[in-house]
Structure formats: structure tokens, C-alpha cells
Motif scaffolding. Structure first.
Motif, PDB file in Angstrom:
ATOM      1  N   TRP A  52     -28.072 -48.434  -8.715  1.00  0.00           N
ATOM      2  CA  TRP A  52     -26.803 -47.969  -9.274  1.00  0.00           C
ATOM      3  C   TRP A  52     -25.699 -48.477  -8.363  1.00  0.00           C
ATOM      4  CZ3 TRP A  52     -23.451 -43.542  -8.019  1.00  0.00           C
ATOM      5  CH2 TRP A  52     -22.504 -43.328  -9.010  1.00  0.00           C
ATOM      6  N   ASP A  58     -22.659 -51.462 -14.730  1.00  0.00           N
ATOM      7  CA  ASP A  58     -22.070 -50.347 -15.462  1.00  0.00           C
ATOM      8  C   ASP A  58     -23.066 -49.280 -15.907  1.00  0.00           C
ATOM      9  OD1 ASP A  58     -23.324 -51.550 -17.607  1.00  0.00           O
ATOM     10  OD2 ASP A  58     -21.533 -51.693 -18.855  1.00  0.00           O
ATOM     11  N   ARG A  59     -24.329 -49.434 -15.547  1.00  0.00           N
ATOM     12  CA  ARG A  59     -25.353 -48.440 -15.902  1.00  0.00           C
ATOM     13  C   ARG A  59     -26.495 -48.547 -14.904  1.00  0.00           C
ATOM     14  NH1 ARG A  59     -25.061 -52.471 -19.856  1.00  0.00           N
ATOM     15  NH2 ARG A  59     -26.830 -53.870 -19.874  1.00  0.00           N
ATOM     16  N   PRO A 100     -26.548 -49.192 -24.900  1.00  0.00           N
ATOM     17  CA  PRO A 100     -25.209 -48.933 -24.379  1.00  0.00           C
ATOM     18  C   PRO A 100     -24.162 -48.769 -25.472  1.00  0.00           C
ATOM     19  CG  PRO A 100     -26.205 -50.785 -23.249  1.00  0.00           C
ATOM     20  CD  PRO A 100     -27.109 -50.431 -24.386  1.00  0.00           C
ATOM     21  N   TRP A 105     -25.742 -43.271 -22.471  1.00  0.00           N
ATOM     22  CA  TRP A 105     -25.529 -42.997 -21.055  1.00  0.00           C
ATOM     23  C   TRP A 105     -24.107 -43.396 -20.721  1.00  0.00           C
ATOM     24  CZ3 TRP A 105     -23.934 -44.960 -16.418  1.00  0.00           C
ATOM     25  CH2 TRP A 105     -24.250 -44.202 -15.280  1.00  0.00           C
ATOM     26  N   THR A 106     -23.434 -42.528 -19.991  1.00  0.00           N
ATOM     27  CA  THR A 106     -22.084 -42.834 -19.515  1.00  0.00           C
ATOM     28  C   THR A 106     -22.030 -42.500 -18.033  1.00  0.00           C
ATOM     29  OG1 THR A 106     -21.097 -40.630 -19.813  1.00  0.00           O
ATOM     30  CG2 THR A 106     -21.174 -42.085 -21.766  1.00  0.00           C
ATOM     31  N   THR A 115     -31.803 -40.926 -16.682  1.00  0.00           N
ATOM     32  CA  THR A 115     -32.473 -42.195 -16.424  1.00  0.00           C
ATOM     33  C   THR A 115     -33.928 -42.017 -16.002  1.00  0.00           C
ATOM     34  OG1 THR A 115     -30.329 -43.093 -15.799  1.00  0.00           O
ATOM     35  CG2 THR A 115     -32.274 -44.349 -15.139  1.00  0.00           C
TER      36      THR A 115
END
Length: 164
Positions: A52, A58-59, A100, A105-106, A115
Motif C-alpha cells: 500500500w 491507488d489501491r 475499481p 474499495w476506496t 483486502t
């Protein structure tokens, strides 16, 4: 929680420590966080690496460190369903855990709550795929639906170099 909220690195680390105590974390000075830990979806224990890197990826990006995922007999890595396939180094391929575009997931979500359970579910269906030859999980299709941008791909390769 609204989509404009971003969980802090501290919040992500705290949640992972509380929920997945067997996972260890490494946080680099440039903001990259790498978790490593075991998970047993059903039959086998897998070692996962979760990357991460806020601002660069971004994810969360999840790879199976061991045992290495493998295709079914007679197939190739590109044939593994729901895999973000890395043609240059298939071992660095990531698990396609969500779409996405579906906002599943944000950055407001905790990796520990989303996750890691999704990775366990992916591995469960991966084990079934090896037995049945069919990807039995519900989803948008057998192909990877979360291709990485070139910048994200470079960031993952840069991050993976440190642990591979």
C-alpha cells in the motif's frame, strides 16, 4: 464514510495489527507500507504480501509470496482467472480482488476489513479452480478487471524489488 475520506497510514497499521496479528509491517520513509503474513483460506497456508503506497498506488496490491500461485496443468500464468498478470515476471502478478470501477474499495476502507478477507476468498476459489477447472466465484468475468496504470505497475515493481 464518504469517498473523500482517506484512512491514514497509522489507522491502516493499527487495524492490521488488531485484526491480523500474524502479519508484520514494514513502513518505508517514502510512505510505502508492506505487510507480510500467513492466511489459510481452506486447505493450505499462504504467505501474502500486501503493498500500500498512498499517492503511488491507488489501491492495495496483494501478491502470494509462497507457495507461489501456479497455473493448472497445461495452462499458463495468463490463464489464471482474476489475476493482474505481470507478463515480465508472473510471480509478481497480483490478485484481482475487486473491480475499481465498481467502487468496491476506496481509500476510506481499512485494508484489514476488506483486502485481507477478499484475498482469503480469492485463494479459496483458486484452490477450487485447481480441482474443478472452473472459477466458481461470483464476479464480472474470468479475466482481470483491474489493470494497473503504467505508474502503478512501475511503483509495484519498485516496491517488490525490495522484498522479492
Amino acid at each position: 464514510m464518504t469517498n473523500d475520506v482517506v484512512r491514514s497510514t497509522h489507522a491502516q497499521l493499527r487495524a492490521m495489527r488488531a485484526t491480523w496479528a500474524d502479519f508484520s509491517a514494514t513502513k518505508r520513509g517514502d510512505g510505502l507500507v508492506i505487510w507480510y503474513g500467513p492466511i489459510r483460506p481452506r486447505g493450505m497456508v499462504y504467505g501474502l504480501r500486501v503493498f500500500w503506497w498512498p499517492g503511488r498506488i491507488d489501491r492495495p496490491y496483494v501478491m502470494v509470496a509462497h507457495p507461489e500461485i501456479r497455473p493448472r496443468d497445461g495452462l499458463t500464468y495468463a490463464d489464471i482467472p482474476h489475476l493482474m498478470f505481470n507478463a515480465e515476471d508472473p510471480v509478481l502478478s497480483g490478485l484481482c480482488l475487486f473491480d475499481p470501477a465498481g467502487k468496491e474499495w476506496t481509500p476510506a476502507d481499512l485494508i484489514a476489513d476488506t483486502t485481507i478477507p477478499w484475498a482469503a476468498e480469492w485463494l479459496h476459489y483458486y484452490e477450487l479452480w485447481h480441482v474443478t477447472g472452473e472459477w466458481l466465484a461470483p464476479g464480472v468475468g474470468p479475466e482481470a478487471v483491474a489493470p494497473l496504470s503504467q505508474g502503478e505497475a512501475r511503483a509495484i515493481e519498485e516496491a517488490a524489488v525490495h522484498v522479492h
